[in-house]
Design a protein around this motif. Structure first.
Motif, PDB file in Angstrom:
ATOM      1  N   TYR A  54       6.196  36.104  23.980  1.00 27.58           N
ATOM      2  CA  TYR A  54       7.781  35.613  24.981  1.00 27.58           C
ATOM      3  C   TYR A  54       8.477  37.213  25.154  1.00 27.58           C
ATOM      4  CZ  TYR A  54       5.253  31.202  25.004  1.00 27.58           C
ATOM      5  OH  TYR A  54       4.095  29.666  25.540  1.00 27.58           O
ATOM      6  N   ALA A  78      18.195  29.776  30.844  1.00 27.74           N
ATOM      7  CA  ALA A  78      16.612  29.817  30.795  1.00 27.74           C
ATOM      8  C   ALA A  78      15.636  29.456  29.404  1.00 27.74           C
ATOM      9  CB  ALA A  78      16.074  30.931  31.717  1.00 27.74           C
ATOM     10  N   ARG A 134       9.725  32.979  27.880  1.00 27.99           N
ATOM     11  CA  ARG A 134       8.825  32.951  29.056  1.00 27.99           C
ATOM     12  C   ARG A 134       7.477  34.191  28.204  1.00 27.99           C
ATOM     13  NH1 ARG A 134      11.004  32.727  35.835  1.00 27.99           N
ATOM     14  NH2 ARG A 134      12.302  30.397  35.503  1.00 27.99           N
ATOM     15  N   GLU A 135       6.450  32.701  28.495  1.00 32.75           N
ATOM     16  CA  GLU A 135       5.231  33.651  28.399  1.00 32.75           C
ATOM     17  C   GLU A 135       5.086  35.209  29.385  1.00 32.75           C
ATOM     18  OE1 GLU A 135       0.397  33.556  27.366  1.00 32.75           O
ATOM     19  OE2 GLU A 135       1.809  31.811  27.268  1.00 32.75           O
TER      20      GLU A 135
END
Length: 442
Positions: A244, A251, A254-255
């Motif tokens: 990640y 936010a 995210r991957e």
């Protein structure tokens, strides 16, 4: 003069008539002391002029020694895809069409066989999987057409095909003393193929064996898929696979995009990662990683073109887990003291889905024949990936009343194809009789 060719995803072999034994075939020595040869081609691009081409173990050695050029393996796996007509870069601004790579490899086998036979060889029986492509008849037919074209480019005037598991059944039949129903499991590098065949003394001399083929089935899952699972599970997480990026106030984390890792784990796509534009894109992804070491390792692999080396280490780890229950993967070429350890439980977790698909294909083959598992007398294992102990055990367990017999992992199909070739192209009387089922003229 004629021959039989087992063009495998991982290894290949070729057989020719044996002048010392009329009506018999013999495997050709393709490398010193070896009747099988890795399905590998290396295009060396050092210096001016045409690329220097090496095959088999010489191709692998050239790559390992760091020669400038391009190594290609698992060429069979691109049959049925649009890649087969594409040109791929081999270095130094040069390119070669994938179909010509396959043709060049087949030409090498033919040249070795002609040297052993002392005569030109124009006719060939080629093995083919039950399905080049799962659940897509059009692409499967296109794959066979492409292989036929490659054989023509290699110099063969007349080519016939026979299913690889059917060929293995013919090899098994030579040692049978009673009639039986045998399930052939041919698990290679690219496909897992099954055939349910009636064999035995009362049948082996029949002119037409088509009725003895009760069912055939297969899936496009095998050894190279196992290697990919191991690489994705054990090696590539150290380079950022499924990692990640940093979270921000606005936010969540995210991957990291995963496309590059799947390409690195697929032999014929590895070199696409080294394209200059792709390298620039990967370099610009540095902010996507929360751990900068993962991105640094990825760029080391890309910049130093270590993708095929990692794939080879994954394959070696798969074998080590099968034979010894675990593996230690040294990744010091990427980063000093970097390593990964794999135990059997972890490997089985990564492979479980693939193993289940293969065993389901075996069961489906018997069901397609209208028979029950208890009707199978023998499970005959051939193909390099049957060396994976857990796979052999799973297939055997699906047919508990059957005995399990292991053929020569890398030569059973070639030997069976040789029997078929002798009966197709041998004596005039046999040629006229159309003695065996001619295979996949679909």
């Amino acid at each position: 003069m004629y021959c039989a060719i087992d063009f495998g995803t991982s290894n290949s072999a070729i057989a020719i008539p044996d002048p010392a034994s009329p009506g018999a075939m013999r495997l050709v020595e393709l490398e010193p002391g070896q009747t099988t040869i890795p399905t590998a081609v290396f295009y060396g691009t050092e210096g001016a002029g045409a690329p220097q081409v090496a095959f088999g173990r010489a191709a692998l050695a050239a790559y390992v020694e760091g020669s400038e050029g391009r190594l290609m393996r698992s060429m069979k796996s691109i049959l049925g895809s649009d890649l087969v007509e594409r040109t791929t870069e081999i270095g130094g601004g040069r390119g070669v069409r994938y179909l010509d790579v396959i043709a060049g490899y087949l030409r090498h086998l033919r040249t070795r066989a002609e040297a052993a036979a002392g005569a030109r060889i124009a006719q060939a029986v080629l093995g083919r999987p039950v399905f080049f492509v799962d659940d897509d008849a059009a692409r499967d037919a296109a794959a066979e057409r492409a292989l036929r074209e490659a054989a023509a480019l290699a110099g063969f005037r007349h080519v016939e095909f026979q299913f690889e598991p059917i060929a293995a059944a013919l090899d098994h039949e030579r040692g049978t003393e009673r009639d039986e129903c045998v399930l052939v499991a041919d698990i290679g590098g690219g496909t897992s193929d099954f055939a349910l065949v009636r064999v035995g003394p009362s049948r082996r001399d029949a002119l037409d064996r088509r009725r003895d083929i009760l069912a055939s089935h297969g899936v496009h899952v095998a050894g190279t898929d196992f290697d990919r699972r191991v690489e994705l599970g054990a090696i590539l997480p150290l380079l950022g696979y499924r990692a990640y990026g940093p979270a921000t106030a606005s936010a969540p984390a995210r991957e990291v995009p995963s496309a590059v890792y799947f390409d690195l784990a697929t032999w014929h796509l590895i070199n696409t990662v080294y394209a200059p534009q792709r390298v620039a894109e990967l370099r610009a992804m540095r902010p996507f990683y929360a751990d900068p070491a993962q991105h640094r390792r990825l760029m080391t692999v890309v910049d130093e073109r270590l993708g095929h080396d990692l794939a080879a280490r994954a394959e070696a780890a798969k074998i080590a887990v099968s034979e010894h229950g675990g593996a230690h993967i040294d990744l010091g070429l990427v980063e000093r003291r970097l390593a990964a350890d794999v135990d059997q439980a972890a490997a089985l977790g990564w492979l479980e889905g693939d193993l289940a698909r293969i065993v389901d294909a075996a069961r489906q083959t018997v069901a397609d024949a209208g028979l029950a598992p208890g009707d199978v007398d023998t499970v005959y294992l051939t193909g390099g990936s049957t060396g994976l102990g857990v796979l052999a055990e799973r297939i055997g367990a699906a047919f508990p009343a059957a005995r399990t017999r292991r053929g020569e992992r890398f030569a059973s199909v070639a030997s069976g194809l040789a029997l078929h070739a002798e009966r197709r192209f041998g004596t005039p009387a046999v040629r006229a009789s159309d003695r065996l089922h001619p295979g996949s003229r679909r």
